[in-house]
Design a protein around this motif. Structure first.
Motif, PDB file in Angstrom:
ATOM      1  N   UNK A  79      40.215  34.052  45.478  1.00  0.00           N
ATOM      2  CA  UNK A  79      40.429  34.142  46.930  1.00  0.00           C
ATOM      3  C   UNK A  79      41.392  35.301  47.198  1.00  0.00           C
ATOM      4  N   UNK A  80      41.015  36.135  48.157  1.00  0.00           N
ATOM      5  CA  UNK A  80      41.853  37.268  48.545  1.00  0.00           C
ATOM      6  C   UNK A  80      42.444  37.031  49.926  1.00  0.00           C
ATOM      7  N   UNK A 115      33.645  43.860  55.437  1.00  0.00           N
ATOM      8  CA  UNK A 115      32.967  42.628  55.867  1.00  0.00           C
ATOM      9  C   UNK A 115      31.559  42.522  55.272  1.00  0.00           C
ATOM     10  N   UNK A 116      30.908  43.663  55.079  1.00  0.00           N
ATOM     11  CA  UNK A 116      29.530  43.641  54.590  1.00  0.00           C
ATOM     12  C   UNK A 116      29.434  43.707  53.065  1.00  0.00           C
ATOM     13  N   UNK A 117      30.567  43.637  52.394  1.00  0.00           N
ATOM     14  CA  UNK A 117      30.578  43.687  50.932  1.00  0.00           C
ATOM     15  C   UNK A 117      30.104  42.339  50.381  1.00  0.00           C
ATOM     16  N   UNK A 118      28.987  42.371  49.619  1.00  0.00           N
ATOM     17  CA  UNK A 118      28.403  41.101  49.163  1.00  0.00           C
ATOM     18  C   UNK A 118      29.192  40.469  48.014  1.00  0.00           C
ATOM     19  N   UNK A 119      30.229  41.157  47.545  1.00  0.00           N
ATOM     20  CA  UNK A 119      31.033  40.561  46.462  1.00  0.00           C
ATOM     21  C   UNK A 119      31.947  39.451  46.963  1.00  0.00           C
ATOM     22  N   UNK A 169      32.216  36.013  45.587  1.00  0.00           N
ATOM     23  CA  UNK A 169      30.985  35.254  45.386  1.00  0.00           C
ATOM     24  C   UNK A 169      30.781  34.962  43.897  1.00  0.00           C
ATOM     25  N   UNK A 170      31.253  35.871  43.051  1.00  0.00           N
ATOM     26  CA  UNK A 170      31.353  35.513  41.625  1.00  0.00           C
ATOM     27  C   UNK A 170      32.639  36.128  41.067  1.00  0.00           C
ATOM     28  N   UNK A 171      33.224  35.433  40.118  1.00  0.00           N
ATOM     29  CA  UNK A 171      34.535  35.866  39.641  1.00  0.00           C
ATOM     30  C   UNK A 171      34.462  37.260  39.013  1.00  0.00           C
ATOM     31  N   UNK A 172      35.450  38.072  39.300  1.00  0.00           N
ATOM     32  CA  UNK A 172      35.548  39.404  38.705  1.00  0.00           C
ATOM     33  C   UNK A 172      36.709  39.395  37.720  1.00  0.00           C
ATOM     34  N   UNK A 173      36.643  40.273  36.728  1.00  0.00           N
ATOM     35  CA  UNK A 173      37.751  40.383  35.766  1.00  0.00           C
ATOM     36  C   UNK A 173      38.933  41.071  36.452  1.00  0.00           C
TER      37      UNK A 173
END
Ligand code: FMN
Length: 165
Positions: free
Chosen positions: A45-46, A65-69, A11-15
């Motif tokens: 994208x994973x 599935x419930x991870x908001x990241x 949902x937002x880019x991670x390092x």
């Protein structure tokens, strides 16, 4: 055993470091649950595969599935009754696919990350093939057997074995 392959989008880019941490936490959780897996990442994208006894793999999947990241979760393939693990070397490991070299070396010029980033549904055969190629590549680099025979499958990866191309 159950195998689930899914694609999802951050949902937002991670390092890189945050993604590596996410992988380590996943690996530690999975090890306790007897779950193994592998994931590739490109442009946020994973594509992830997890495998384990049905109950443990389902529990793990429901938590993920419930991870908001991440969102846009799409189950690309799932198979119950798997006789042996296909991704048993690590409890979870990760390969970044952000360099075209991997695609060119392993697949020839016909494929690229675009396939993974496309909004079209992902072909299960393509997804499994990509994961298998990346997994084989990672095992070879880490000098680890792709199909371990020990009693407890799935080792915790070293950061150096989370492959950044
Ligand atoms: C793409 C992706 C794959 C993940 N894979 C796993 C995994 O295989 N195992 C796991 O325990 N957590 C995984 N996680 C993290 C979980 O979603 C969750 O944050 C973590 O299990 C901690 O859960 P908790 O905060 O409920 O304890 C993944 C997260 C993402 C974004």
């Amino acid at each position: 055993m159950l195998q689930v392959v899914f694609r999802s989008q951050l949902t937002k880019l991670l390092s890189y470091t945050d993604i590596q941490k996410l992988c380590l936490i996943s690996a530690r959780n999975n090890r306790k649950a007897g779950v193994t897996g592998f994931m590739v990442e490109c442009g946020g994208v994973f594509l992830t595969v997890i495998e384990g006894e049905t109950r443990e793999a389902e529990e793990t999947f429901n938590r993920i599935r419930h991870d908001s990241r991440h969102d846009h979760m799409e189950i690309v393939y799932s198979e119950n009754g798997l006789e042996r693990r296909r991704f048993g070397a690590w409890s979870m490991n990760l390969m970044f696919l952000d360099d075209d070299t991997f695609w060119q070396t392993v697949f020839g010029s016909g494929f690229s990350c675009d396939e993974l980033l496309s909004s079209r549904a992902l072909e299960p055969a393509f997804a499994l093939g990509l994961l298998a190629m990346a997994y084989q590549y990672a095992c070879a680099q880490a000098k680890i057997a792709p199909h371990p025979t020990g009693v407890r499958p799935g080792r915790i990866p070293r950061i150096g074995h989370m492959f950044r191309r």
